[in-house]
Design a protein around this motif. Structure first.
Motif, PDB file in Angstrom:
ATOM      1  N   LEU A 292       3.458  -5.967  -1.541  1.00 26.51           N
ATOM      2  CA  LEU A 292       4.194  -4.762  -1.180  1.00 26.51           C
ATOM      3  C   LEU A 292       4.641  -4.803   0.278  1.00 26.51           C
ATOM      4  O   LEU A 292       5.743  -4.378   0.617  1.00 26.51           O
ATOM      5  CB  LEU A 292       3.334  -3.528  -1.449  1.00 26.51           C
ATOM      6  N   HIS A 293       3.767  -5.311   1.155  1.00 27.95           N
ATOM      7  CA  HIS A 293       4.112  -5.420   2.570  1.00 27.95           C
ATOM      8  C   HIS A 293       5.307  -6.347   2.756  1.00 27.95           C
ATOM      9  O   HIS A 293       6.225  -6.066   3.543  1.00 27.95           O
ATOM     10  CB  HIS A 293       2.902  -5.941   3.349  1.00 27.95           C
ATOM     11  N   ALA A 294       5.320  -7.462   2.028  1.00 33.55           N
ATOM     12  CA  ALA A 294       6.427  -8.414   2.137  1.00 33.55           C
ATOM     13  C   ALA A 294       7.736  -7.811   1.641  1.00 33.55           C
ATOM     14  O   ALA A 294       8.821  -8.197   2.098  1.00 33.55           O
ATOM     15  CB  ALA A 294       6.099  -9.681   1.349  1.00 33.55           C
ATOM     16  N   GLU A 295       7.657  -6.863   0.714  1.00 37.97           N
ATOM     17  CA  GLU A 295       8.857  -6.222   0.176  1.00 37.97           C
ATOM     18  C   GLU A 295       9.351  -5.074   1.041  1.00 37.97           C
ATOM     19  O   GLU A 295      10.410  -4.512   0.780  1.00 37.97           O
ATOM     20  CB  GLU A 295       8.583  -5.689  -1.233  1.00 37.97           C
ATOM     21  N   GLY A 296       8.568  -4.698   2.053  1.00 41.01           N
ATOM     22  CA  GLY A 296       8.984  -3.595   2.903  1.00 41.01           C
ATOM     23  C   GLY A 296       8.538  -2.238   2.408  1.00 41.01           C
ATOM     24  O   GLY A 296       9.128  -1.213   2.771  1.00 41.01           O
ATOM     25  N   VAL A 297       7.504  -2.198   1.606  1.00 35.33           N
ATOM     26  CA  VAL A 297       6.965  -0.928   1.120  1.00 35.33           C
ATOM     27  C   VAL A 297       6.071  -0.323   2.196  1.00 35.33           C
ATOM     28  O   VAL A 297       5.150  -0.985   2.684  1.00 35.33           O
ATOM     29  CB  VAL A 297       6.162  -1.128  -0.180  1.00 35.33           C
ATOM     30  N   ASP A 298       6.348   0.917   2.583  1.00 34.35           N
ATOM     31  CA  ASP A 298       5.524   1.556   3.612  1.00 34.35           C
ATOM     32  C   ASP A 298       4.685   2.714   3.076  1.00 34.35           C
ATOM     33  O   ASP A 298       3.833   3.244   3.786  1.00 34.35           O
ATOM     34  CB  ASP A 298       6.387   2.043   4.782  1.00 34.35           C
ATOM     35  N   THR A 299       4.916   3.120   1.817  1.00 30.77           N
ATOM     36  CA  THR A 299       4.155   4.218   1.219  1.00 30.77           C
ATOM     37  C   THR A 299       3.828   3.892  -0.230  1.00 30.77           C
ATOM     38  O   THR A 299       4.706   3.442  -0.980  1.00 30.77           O
ATOM     39  CB  THR A 299       4.945   5.538   1.268  1.00 30.77           C
ATOM     40  N   VAL A 300       2.566   4.107  -0.609  1.00 28.18           N
ATOM     41  CA  VAL A 300       2.124   3.889  -1.987  1.00 28.18           C
ATOM     42  C   VAL A 300       1.618   5.214  -2.537  1.00 28.18           C
ATOM     43  O   VAL A 300       0.794   5.878  -1.909  1.00 28.18           O
ATOM     44  CB  VAL A 300       1.012   2.827  -2.056  1.00 28.18           C
ATOM     45  N   TYR A 301       2.114   5.598  -3.711  1.00 28.91           N
ATOM     46  CA  TYR A 301       1.634   6.796  -4.391  1.00 28.91           C
ATOM     47  C   TYR A 301       0.578   6.386  -5.414  1.00 28.91           C
ATOM     48  O   TYR A 301       0.788   5.466  -6.201  1.00 28.91           O
ATOM     49  CB  TYR A 301       2.777   7.510  -5.125  1.00 28.91           C
ATOM     50  N   ILE A 302      -0.554   7.056  -5.393  1.00 27.93           N
ATOM     51  CA  ILE A 302      -1.573   6.858  -6.430  1.00 27.93           C
ATOM     52  C   ILE A 302      -1.889   8.209  -7.047  1.00 27.93           C
ATOM     53  O   ILE A 302      -1.742   9.251  -6.407  1.00 27.93           O
ATOM     54  CB  ILE A 302      -2.862   6.212  -5.877  1.00 27.93           C
ATOM     55  N   GLY A 303      -2.315   8.192  -8.292  1.00 25.81           N
ATOM     56  CA  GLY A 303      -2.554   9.437  -9.008  1.00 25.81           C
ATOM     57  C   GLY A 303      -3.953   9.969  -8.792  1.00 25.81           C
ATOM     58  O   GLY A 303      -4.913   9.221  -8.622  1.00 25.81           O
TER      59      GLY A 303
END
Length: 465
Positions: A292-303
């Motif tokens: 995710l970091h390599a893809e540029g994801v800065d926020t993860v939603y979890i339920g």
């Protein structure tokens, strides 16, 4: 950031080992005496007046100063006080109808050992009463009481122990209270050192993409990102091994004589089962967050699990989610590891995402059979991956975690524009060492590069995050 170095220690001589055993035994004895005084007052037993905080713990602390040292005796008392305060906080949350974080009635702090099996060798050392030196010959030194030194005719005021292996966090700004215990299963002394490390993380993600996780048991994690990537970490084989170990534990327990509840073999199986799960959890968090970091994801939603259990609760699902995968522990590990990657984790409601059709938005007539979700409108897809995609679309660019407006088509179309078309999902299988791509993915399964690093019961230092 708060992290913990966990490692094995070895006394340098037989006399040093006896000093360490006496130290931990006295620490456990002090804990038990303080805990007994407080427990009797909590239960309103005859002869024990006042509440738990009126027990004369100072006198008990003084009784053990000569053996433990003043700082260590004080630390044991404070640790017990913290345990009781934590118990009362949990009890308050349990009785708070608006708080669903505590679902089972909490128990008061327990004793370290019992009359039949003896005391558990476990103790704590104040942060300024020990030092750890890391290097080619790492060592731990800590203060011991004068009475204990005189008993063993030792002129040294500090006990020196050899540290086995290297820590995950050797460079830290501050250290916390050290915990020491004797692992009877492995016949090894172990230590746990809380540390504060620099807030410096890896370079921040280069974009502001989002990802949503559907956390389950058959498929441990299904992930969808706004870049159009989907990842699926399969858990059936892990769960099958968990069940096999559990059945073997039950078989051995049925053969114990009356009055016995465990044995060395049973304790080893419990430990093996927990280590196997923890290793898979940590490796999954690392593997996923690196991607995710390599893809540029800065926020993860979890339920939040509460909504899901209320809607889809079953005995098997509950056993898988709580006992096998340890949902709360996994989410805490995920949050902790995400800090290192500069990724934030947000808990959002995921109620009904596993039943909602992404094509028509309906929930009443959708049917889930194993891993497949179908809808009368003609949609058919992987249930968990679909749930993570629905979860992502629901909360992308939304300030509210409430999906009462999930049938607002215009809003849904607006959020869909932020999510790219989905690529073929990448599936991962666990090989007892790392998560490798499944043959069903669009890329071939990789090769294990370093089998020597498989987690095992050897006396090596480790860290957890």
């Amino acid at each position: 950031m708060k992290r913990t170095n966990t490692f094995a220690v070895r006394p340098l001589t037989d006399d040093d080992e006896q000093v360490l055993r006496d130290l931990l035994d006295a620490s456990a004895a002090l804990w038990n005496e303080i805990n007994y005084q407080r427990l009797m007052r909590y239960n309103d037993e005859d002869g024990f007046d006042g509440d738990v905080w009126e027990a004369d713990t100072g006198a008990l602390e003084g009784k053990y100063k000569g053996v433990l040292g003043a700082s260590t005796a004080q630390t044991v008392r404070r640790a017990n006080t913290e345990a009781w305060r934590s118990f009362f906080r949990l009890k308050k949350k349990f009785h708070d109808e608006s708080n669903n974080s505590v679902t089972e009635y909490p128990e008061p702090p327990g004793f370290r050992g019992n009359e039949d099996d003896g005391r558990v060798l476990k103790g704590v050392v104040r942060k300024d009463a020990y030092t750890v030196e890391w290097g080619d010959r790492s060592r731990l030194e800590m203060v011991v009481g004068k009475e204990l030194r005189d008993k063993h005719s030792s002129p040294k005021s500090r006990l020196r122990l050899e540290v086995v292996g290297d820590p995950n966090w050797p460079d830290y700004e501050d250290q916390g209270r050290l915990e020491l215990w004797y692992d009877e299963t492995d016949c090894t002394f172990r230590a746990s050192q809380p540390v504060t490390v620099s807030e410096e993380t890896r370079d921040a993600p280069l974009a502001d993409h989002k990802a949503a996780l559907d956390i389950g048991a058959n498929n441990l994690v299904a992930c969808t990102t706004t870049t159009g990537e989907q990842y699926l970490y399969e858990g059936r084989e892990l769960f099958q091994r968990f069940r096999e170990t559990t059945r073997e534990i039950s078989r051995l327990q049925s053969k114990l004589r009356e009055g016995r509840y465990s044995s060395e073999r049973i304790r080893r199986l419990y430990r093996k089962r927990t280590r196997r799960r923890d290793h898979a959890q940590e490796a999954l968090c690392r593997d996923l967050l690196e991607r995710l970091h390599a893809e540029g994801v800065d926020t993860v939603y979890i339920g939040g699990l509460t909504d899901v259990l209320k809607t889809h609760w079953s005995v098997e699902t509950n056993a898988k989610t709580h006992n096998f995968w340890a949902f709360k522990q996994f989410t805490e590990r995920l949050v902790c590891t995400a800090e290192e990657y500069g990724i934030s984790v947000e808990v959002r409601s995921e109620a009904w995402t596993s039943q909602e059709c992404p094509q028509c938005g309906g929930t009443d007539q959708t049917i889930r059979h194993q891993d497949t979700l179908t809808c009368p409108c003609g949609f058919e897809g992987h249930a968990d991956l679909t749930a993570s995609e629905t979860f992502l679309r629901r909360h992308q660019n939304s300030e509210s975690s409430d999906w009462r407006t999930r049938h607002d088509v215009s809003r849904q179309r607006q959020t869909e524009k932020a999510v790219r078309p989905m690529a073929r999902p990448v599936r991962f299988e666990w090989d007892s060492h790392e998560w490798l791509e499944s043959p069903r993915s669009h890329r071939p399964k990789g090769q294990r590069t370093d089998p020597s690093t498989v987690h095992c019961d050897r006396n090596v230092a480790s860290g957890k995050s």
